[in-house]
Design an enzyme around this catalytic site. Structure first.
Site, PDB file in Angstrom:
ATOM      1  N   TYR A   1     -32.527-140.883  -2.750  1.00  0.00           N
ATOM      2  CA  TYR A   1     -32.427-141.975  -3.721  1.00  0.00           C
ATOM      3  C   TYR A   1     -33.204-141.659  -4.993  1.00  0.00           C
ATOM      4  O   TYR A   1     -34.192-140.927  -4.945  1.00  0.00           O
ATOM      5  CB  TYR A   1     -32.979-143.266  -3.122  1.00  0.00           C
ATOM      6  CG  TYR A   1     -32.134-143.896  -2.050  1.00  0.00           C
ATOM      7  CD1 TYR A   1     -30.845-143.447  -1.770  1.00  0.00           C
ATOM      8  CD2 TYR A   1     -32.625-144.969  -1.294  1.00  0.00           C
ATOM      9  CE1 TYR A   1     -30.091-144.047  -0.772  1.00  0.00           C
ATOM     10  CE2 TYR A   1     -31.878-145.568  -0.300  1.00  0.00           C
ATOM     11  CZ  TYR A   1     -30.612-145.100  -0.035  1.00  0.00           C
ATOM     12  OH  TYR A   1     -29.869-145.691   0.939  1.00  0.00           O
TER      13      TYR A   1
ATOM     14  N   SER B   1     -25.305-153.104   2.231  1.00  0.00           N
ATOM     15  CA  SER B   1     -24.228-153.508   1.326  1.00  0.00           C
ATOM     16  C   SER B   1     -23.616-154.853   1.704  1.00  0.00           C
ATOM     17  O   SER B   1     -22.387-155.003   1.738  1.00  0.00           O
ATOM     18  CB  SER B   1     -23.133-152.430   1.287  1.00  0.00           C
ATOM     19  OG  SER B   1     -22.406-152.491   0.087  1.00  0.00           O
TER      20      SER B   1
ATOM     21  N   LEU C   1     -23.273-157.419  -0.018  1.00  0.00           N
ATOM     22  CA  LEU C   1     -22.483-157.933  -1.140  1.00  0.00           C
ATOM     23  C   LEU C   1     -21.419-156.939  -1.593  1.00  0.00           C
ATOM     24  O   LEU C   1     -20.809-157.128  -2.650  1.00  0.00           O
ATOM     25  CB  LEU C   1     -23.398-158.288  -2.317  1.00  0.00           C
ATOM     26  CG  LEU C   1     -24.326-159.484  -2.100  1.00  0.00           C
ATOM     27  CD1 LEU C   1     -25.210-159.713  -3.325  1.00  0.00           C
ATOM     28  CD2 LEU C   1     -23.524-160.742  -1.787  1.00  0.00           C
TER      29      LEU C   1
ATOM     30  N   PHE D   1     -21.487-153.806  -2.765  1.00  0.00           N
ATOM     31  CA  PHE D   1     -21.800-153.239  -4.084  1.00  0.00           C
ATOM     32  C   PHE D   1     -21.604-154.260  -5.194  1.00  0.00           C
ATOM     33  O   PHE D   1     -21.181-153.930  -6.303  1.00  0.00           O
ATOM     34  CB  PHE D   1     -20.943-152.001  -4.359  1.00  0.00           C
ATOM     35  CG  PHE D   1     -21.418-150.754  -3.666  1.00  0.00           C
ATOM     36  CD1 PHE D   1     -22.314-150.812  -2.612  1.00  0.00           C
ATOM     37  CD2 PHE D   1     -20.962-149.519  -4.061  1.00  0.00           C
ATOM     38  CE1 PHE D   1     -22.751-149.657  -1.968  1.00  0.00           C
ATOM     39  CE2 PHE D   1     -21.394-148.358  -3.425  1.00  0.00           C
ATOM     40  CZ  PHE D   1     -22.279-148.432  -2.378  1.00  0.00           C
ATOM     41  N   GLY D   2     -21.875-155.515  -4.898  1.00  0.00           N
ATOM     42  CA  GLY D   2     -21.781-156.570  -5.902  1.00  0.00           C
ATOM     43  C   GLY D   2     -20.420-157.215  -6.021  1.00  0.00           C
ATOM     44  O   GLY D   2     -20.276-158.238  -6.702  1.00  0.00           O
TER      45      GLY D   2
ATOM     46  N   LEU E   1     -18.748-158.971  -3.913  1.00  0.00           N
ATOM     47  CA  LEU E   1     -18.678-160.312  -3.336  1.00  0.00           C
ATOM     48  C   LEU E   1     -19.457-161.347  -4.132  1.00  0.00           C
ATOM     49  O   LEU E   1     -19.410-162.534  -3.814  1.00  0.00           O
ATOM     50  CB  LEU E   1     -19.155-160.268  -1.881  1.00  0.00           C
ATOM     51  CG  LEU E   1     -18.155-159.606  -0.917  1.00  0.00           C
ATOM     52  CD1 LEU E   1     -18.797-159.292   0.415  1.00  0.00           C
ATOM     53  CD2 LEU E   1     -16.921-160.485  -0.730  1.00  0.00           C
TER      54      LEU E   1
ATOM     55  N   GLY F   1     -18.471-161.754  -7.100  1.00  0.00           N
ATOM     56  CA  GLY F   1     -17.364-162.155  -7.962  1.00  0.00           C
ATOM     57  C   GLY F   1     -17.437-161.605  -9.376  1.00  0.00           C
ATOM     58  O   GLY F   1     -16.524-161.809 -10.171  1.00  0.00           O
ATOM     59  N   LYS F   2     -18.516-160.860  -9.690  1.00  0.00           N
ATOM     60  CA  LYS F   2     -18.704-160.447 -11.085  1.00  0.00           C
ATOM     61  C   LYS F   2     -17.672-159.440 -11.567  1.00  0.00           C
ATOM     62  O   LYS F   2     -17.394-159.361 -12.767  1.00  0.00           O
ATOM     63  CB  LYS F   2     -20.112-159.890 -11.302  1.00  0.00           C
ATOM     64  CG  LYS F   2     -20.430-158.611 -10.554  1.00  0.00           C
ATOM     65  CD  LYS F   2     -21.898-158.239 -10.779  1.00  0.00           C
ATOM     66  CE  LYS F   2     -22.301-156.996 -10.000  1.00  0.00           C
ATOM     67  NZ  LYS F   2     -23.734-156.686 -10.174  1.00  0.00           N
TER      68      LYS F   2
END
Length: 345
Positions: free
Chosen positions: A53, A233, A235, A237-238, A240, A242-243
């Protein structure tokens, strides 16, 4: 905050774990420390990182996340924190990490542990995980198993023997797997049992409303073998949140790094996300809160790994712990799942 045992007899860890894979890329050291401080104040005692990372992994930044966590850890009570990290596997074109690395053999595992201990500024790692299997298997949404891709690899017994040495030396305390399949988990457990080697405590796999594959085989292993699930994960990777439905898409890893998160480029993802977003709004919830509350509620999840690059994201993710995914809401989620079954496995 709830606390649960890590594996059969491990330390008590918070039901939410702070993932740090953006520290050193999207979040600098000062912001990373601010997020770690807030999580600790909210009762989070479990921190997850990895030697490769931040991601996307690059030679210029590789190892930076562990260093950021280590500098923070140096001013905290070590005994009150549970630190998890991972050894990088082969076959991912990461030539700046021990030349590949070529294998999960004794030399590479030992070198990885020594490097992580140095960067984390600690004498021991609570949970040491194999980031992905060395053997041939589909990874990160690649698809089905392909026997034609078989290749030589380090035997599982040899991997466990290398880890056992480090446990005996006190450098690691428990071992875990990540991005694993049912066969792999059971084989690690079998070899450990028959050879008197360290037992796998946890499996860290992707799990969210778009990817519930863990439920089909691994959840039974979690129950019968007492192997905890660490859900990463949650969400997607974001997605979920909605963005990414907006035009233009909201800022995030997918926007910044177009080749990142291939499993979420599949055609069924956007329709499923829209349906879950609509469900959340009908219940007066943010889409992120709905997605997190679902994962938080699963009986087989020991801890859910949340990632945040801003304080607002972290606060929303932690506050979602108070959202109750009751039977009625879960029935509605399952109804959506029947229509949009695992579009991002």
């Amino acid at each position: 905050m709830q606390y649960r045992p890590l594996g059969e007899a491990g330390p008590q860890v918070s039901a939410i774990c702070l993932g740090t894979m953006t520290f050193g890329q999207q979040a600098g050291e000062a912001e990373g420390h601010r997020l770690l401080d807030h999580a600790f104040e909210r009762g989070i005692n479990f921190i997850d990182t990895a030697e490769m990372y931040p991601v996307p992994s690059r030679a210029e930044t590789s190892g930076a996340t562990e260093s950021i966590v280590g500098n923070w850890l140096a001013r905290k009570p070590r005994e009150k924190l549970v630190i998890a990290t991972k050894v990088t596997g082969p076959a991912r074109s990461l030539g700046w990490i021990r030349g590949g690395p070529p294998a999960l053999d004794r030399a590479n595992i030992r070198a990885a542990v020594e490097g992580s201990l140095r960067r984390l500024r600690t004498d021991y790692i609570d949970l040491y995980q194999l980031h992905w299997p060395e053997r041939n298997q589909p990874l990160f949404g690649q698809g089905s198993f392909d026997p034609a891709r078989e290749r030589a690899c380090t035997p599982i017994r040899a991997q466990l023997e290398a880890l056992a040495e480090l446990v005996e030396e006190g450098k690691i305390r428990q071992i875990g797997l990540s991005n694993e399949q049912p066969w792999g988990v059971m084989e690690f457990l079998r070899v450990a049992r028959e050879s008197g080697l360290p037992r796998v405590a946890t499996v860290q796999n992707s799990y969210n409303l778009l990817n519930r594959v863990y439920e089909y085989g691994l959840s039974e292993i979690s129950y019968r073998e007492k192997v905890g699930m660490l859900a990463y994960s949650p969400l997607a990777f974001g997605h979920l949140s909605g963005k990414y439905l907006a035009e233009p898409a909201g800022e995030g890893r997918i926007t910044l790094f177009e080749s990142f998160g291939v499993r979420y480029t599949k055609p069924g993802v956007q329709p499923a996300v829209r349906t879950y977003v609509e469900l959340a709004r009908r219940h007066g919830l943010s889409p992120a809160a709905l997605a997190l509350a679902f994962v938080y509620s699963r009986w087989f999840v020991t801890s859910t790994i949340i990632g945040a690059t801003t304080m607002a994201q972290l606060v929303e993710n932690l506050d979602a712990w108070d959202v109750v995914a009751d039977e009625d809401l879960c029935r509605e989620i399952d109804a959506v799942h029947l229509l949009h079954t695992n579009p991002a496995p």
